[in-house]
Design a protein around this motif. Structure first.
Motif, PDB file in Angstrom:
ATOM      1  N   ASN A  80       1.113  -1.399  -0.325  1.00 23.66           N
ATOM      2  CA  ASN A  80       0.065   0.452   0.118  1.00 23.66           C
ATOM      3  C   ASN A  80       1.026   1.736  -0.003  1.00 23.66           C
ATOM      4  O   ASN A  80      -0.093   2.615  -0.097  1.00 23.66           O
ATOM      5  CB  ASN A  80      -0.780   0.053   1.230  1.00 23.66           C
ATOM      6  N   HIS A  81       1.980   0.963   0.178  1.00 26.73           N
ATOM      7  CA  HIS A  81       2.638   2.291   0.644  1.00 26.73           C
ATOM      8  C   HIS A  81       3.446   3.105  -0.836  1.00 26.73           C
ATOM      9  O   HIS A  81       3.120   2.522  -1.775  1.00 26.73           O
ATOM     10  CB  HIS A  81       4.693   1.672   0.999  1.00 26.73           C
ATOM     11  N   GLY A  82       3.393   4.439  -0.549  1.00 25.79           N
ATOM     12  CA  GLY A  82       3.695   5.350  -2.091  1.00 25.79           C
ATOM     13  C   GLY A  82       3.951   6.307  -1.554  1.00 25.79           C
ATOM     14  O   GLY A  82       2.971   7.379  -0.642  1.00 25.79           O
ATOM     15  N   ILE A  83       4.297   7.628  -2.456  1.00 24.33           N
ATOM     16  CA  ILE A  83       4.201   8.776  -2.325  1.00 24.33           C
ATOM     17  C   ILE A  83       4.270   9.239  -3.631  1.00 24.33           C
ATOM     18  O   ILE A  83       4.227   8.950  -4.888  1.00 24.33           O
ATOM     19  CB  ILE A  83       5.812   9.398  -2.664  1.00 24.33           C
ATOM     20  N   LEU A  84       4.112  10.759  -3.794  1.00 25.79           N
ATOM     21  CA  LEU A  84       3.115  11.209  -4.858  1.00 25.79           C
ATOM     22  C   LEU A  84       4.006  12.413  -5.008  1.00 25.79           C
ATOM     23  O   LEU A  84       4.474  12.428  -7.124  1.00 25.79           O
ATOM     24  CB  LEU A  84       1.911  11.997  -4.398  1.00 25.79           C
ATOM     25  N   SER A  85       4.935  12.821  -4.960  1.00 27.11           N
ATOM     26  CA  SER A  85       5.860  14.039  -5.363  1.00 27.11           C
ATOM     27  C   SER A  85       7.614  13.085  -5.911  1.00 27.11           C
ATOM     28  O   SER A  85       8.061  11.329  -5.721  1.00 27.11           O
ATOM     29  CB  SER A  85       6.707  14.615  -3.992  1.00 27.11           C
ATOM     30  N   VAL A  98      12.665  11.849  -8.975  1.00 28.51           N
ATOM     31  CA  VAL A  98      12.071  11.223 -10.127  1.00 28.51           C
ATOM     32  C   VAL A  98      12.169   9.732  -9.569  1.00 28.51           C
ATOM     33  O   VAL A  98      12.247   8.298  -9.093  1.00 28.51           O
ATOM     34  CB  VAL A  98      12.216  11.042 -11.806  1.00 28.51           C
ATOM     35  N   THR A  99      13.999   9.465  -9.037  1.00 31.21           N
ATOM     36  CA  THR A  99      14.475   8.268  -8.810  1.00 31.21           C
ATOM     37  C   THR A  99      13.754   7.911  -7.847  1.00 31.21           C
ATOM     38  O   THR A  99      13.967   6.374  -7.292  1.00 31.21           O
ATOM     39  CB  THR A  99      15.626   8.213  -9.231  1.00 31.21           C
ATOM     40  N   GLN A 100      13.878   8.555  -6.715  1.00 26.81           N
ATOM     41  CA  GLN A 100      13.244   8.452  -5.280  1.00 26.81           C
ATOM     42  C   GLN A 100      12.124   7.549  -5.600  1.00 26.81           C
ATOM     43  O   GLN A 100      11.329   6.982  -4.366  1.00 26.81           O
ATOM     44  CB  GLN A 100      13.452   9.944  -4.290  1.00 26.81           C
ATOM     45  N   ASN A 101      11.451   8.621  -5.980  1.00 28.73           N
ATOM     46  CA  ASN A 101       9.826   8.002  -6.229  1.00 28.73           C
ATOM     47  C   ASN A 101       9.533   6.245  -7.243  1.00 28.73           C
ATOM     48  O   ASN A 101       9.302   5.398  -6.301  1.00 28.73           O
ATOM     49  CB  ASN A 101       9.069   8.914  -7.615  1.00 28.73           C
ATOM     50  N   MET A 102      10.088   6.120  -7.999  1.00 31.55           N
ATOM     51  CA  MET A 102      10.696   5.403  -8.517  1.00 31.55           C
ATOM     52  C   MET A 102      11.207   3.751  -7.236  1.00 31.55           C
ATOM     53  O   MET A 102      10.239   2.770  -7.279  1.00 31.55           O
ATOM     54  CB  MET A 102      11.265   4.572  -9.652  1.00 31.55           C
ATOM     55  N   ASN A 103      11.629   4.357  -6.637  1.00 31.67           N
ATOM     56  CA  ASN A 103      12.788   3.176  -5.582  1.00 31.67           C
ATOM     57  C   ASN A 103      11.612   2.978  -4.999  1.00 31.67           C
ATOM     58  O   ASN A 103      11.097   1.623  -4.139  1.00 31.67           O
ATOM     59  CB  ASN A 103      13.633   4.188  -5.057  1.00 31.67           C
ATOM     60  N   ILE A 104      10.583   3.823  -4.225  1.00 31.18           N
ATOM     61  CA  ILE A 104       9.869   3.648  -3.223  1.00 31.18           C
ATOM     62  C   ILE A 104       8.556   2.961  -3.268  1.00 31.18           C
ATOM     63  O   ILE A 104       7.989   2.301  -3.607  1.00 31.18           O
ATOM     64  CB  ILE A 104       9.263   5.406  -2.911  1.00 31.18           C
TER      65      ILE A 104
END
Length: 250
Positions: A80-85, A98-104
């Motif tokens: 369920n985890h995830g971030i929008l930014s 963007v890399t951080q977003n894809m990692n998370i």
């Protein structure tokens, strides 16, 4: 008694999934970067709370090991985890963000899935991914989020082909009244097209946002249900929480 791992469980949909599972006498191991008072308040001998970053493989290992050591099995993983930014136009967005977003939002899924799969094969269990309409909607200024959720959907489809004994589903939860929606209303005006930002503001002001507990019930009911032919036939699909395919789980 079913045994599930729930990520992003400190608030919103994840918190309500956890609450619903416990109410149905299920055991839950949660992972979240922070532990809210609401999550701590769900005191139960069948609840184990792990605080940490789900992008850290050791945290996922701890969750899986806890489930097996305490309950001897694992029936479901709910991612369920995830971030929008970052929110911003492709032309301007910081690639590091963007890399951080894809990692998370995407790469971290692989850690939990890989570690859980041997046990899910044994239990003929389920992997439930909290996806988004953004996976197919290509919303302006949400490039990283759109891409991460599209990757999630493809992952569910690929898993369904590779792991025939495990049901893998990507499920859209609807536009839910959570902290992410607060962020959209607060910061979205700067980057999102006016009509798009207005849509989310109006859904909130008109009381049309989905209640977290309503959509969470679908994930929880899927987690505790026995795998039947109909559910197996859905494996790999991208479904909506309120779609006809999931009516028996609402």
């Amino acid at each position: 008694m079913s045994v599930s791992i729930v990520t992003g469980a400190s608030r919103g949909i994840g918190l309500e999934i956890t609450r619903s599972l416990l109410a149905n006498n299920s055991a839950v191991v949660t992972i979240s970067r922070s532990v809210s008072d609401e999550l701590r308040g769900l005191q139960s001998l069948q609840l184990d709370i792990i605080q940490g970053d789900v992008a850290d493989r050791d945290i996922s290992k701890l969750a899986v090991d806890t489930a097996i050591a305490k309950h001897g099995k694992l029936d479901c993983v709910i991612l369920n985890h995830g971030i929008l930014s970052p929110v911003g136009r492709i032309a301007d967005v910081d690639v590091a963000e963007v890399t951080q977003n894809m990692n998370i939002n995407f790469v971290s899924l692989l850690h939990t899935i890989q570690l859980a799969l041997p046990h899910l094969r044994d239990s003929r269990g389920k992997i439930l991914m909290v996806s988004s309409g953004a996976a197919t909607g290509a919303y302006a200024a949400w490039g990283a989020y759109n891409a991460s959720k599209a990757a999630m959907n493809t992952l569910a489809k690929t898993l369904a082909g590779e792991e025939k004994g495990v049901v893998s589903l990507a499920i859209r939860p609807g536009v839910v009244d959570t902290g992410m929606q607060e962020d959209i209303r607060r910061v979205g005006k700067t980057h999102m097209p006016p009509e798009m930002h207005s849509k989310f503001v109006e859904l909130h002001s008109q009381g049309k946002l989905v209640k977290p507990q309503d959509t969470a019930r679908v994930y929880a009911n899927l987690a505790i249900s026995s795998v039947n032919e109909n559910l197996s036939n859905l494996s790999g699909q991208f479904l909506s929480w309120d779609g006809e395919e999931l009516k028996d789980y609402r």
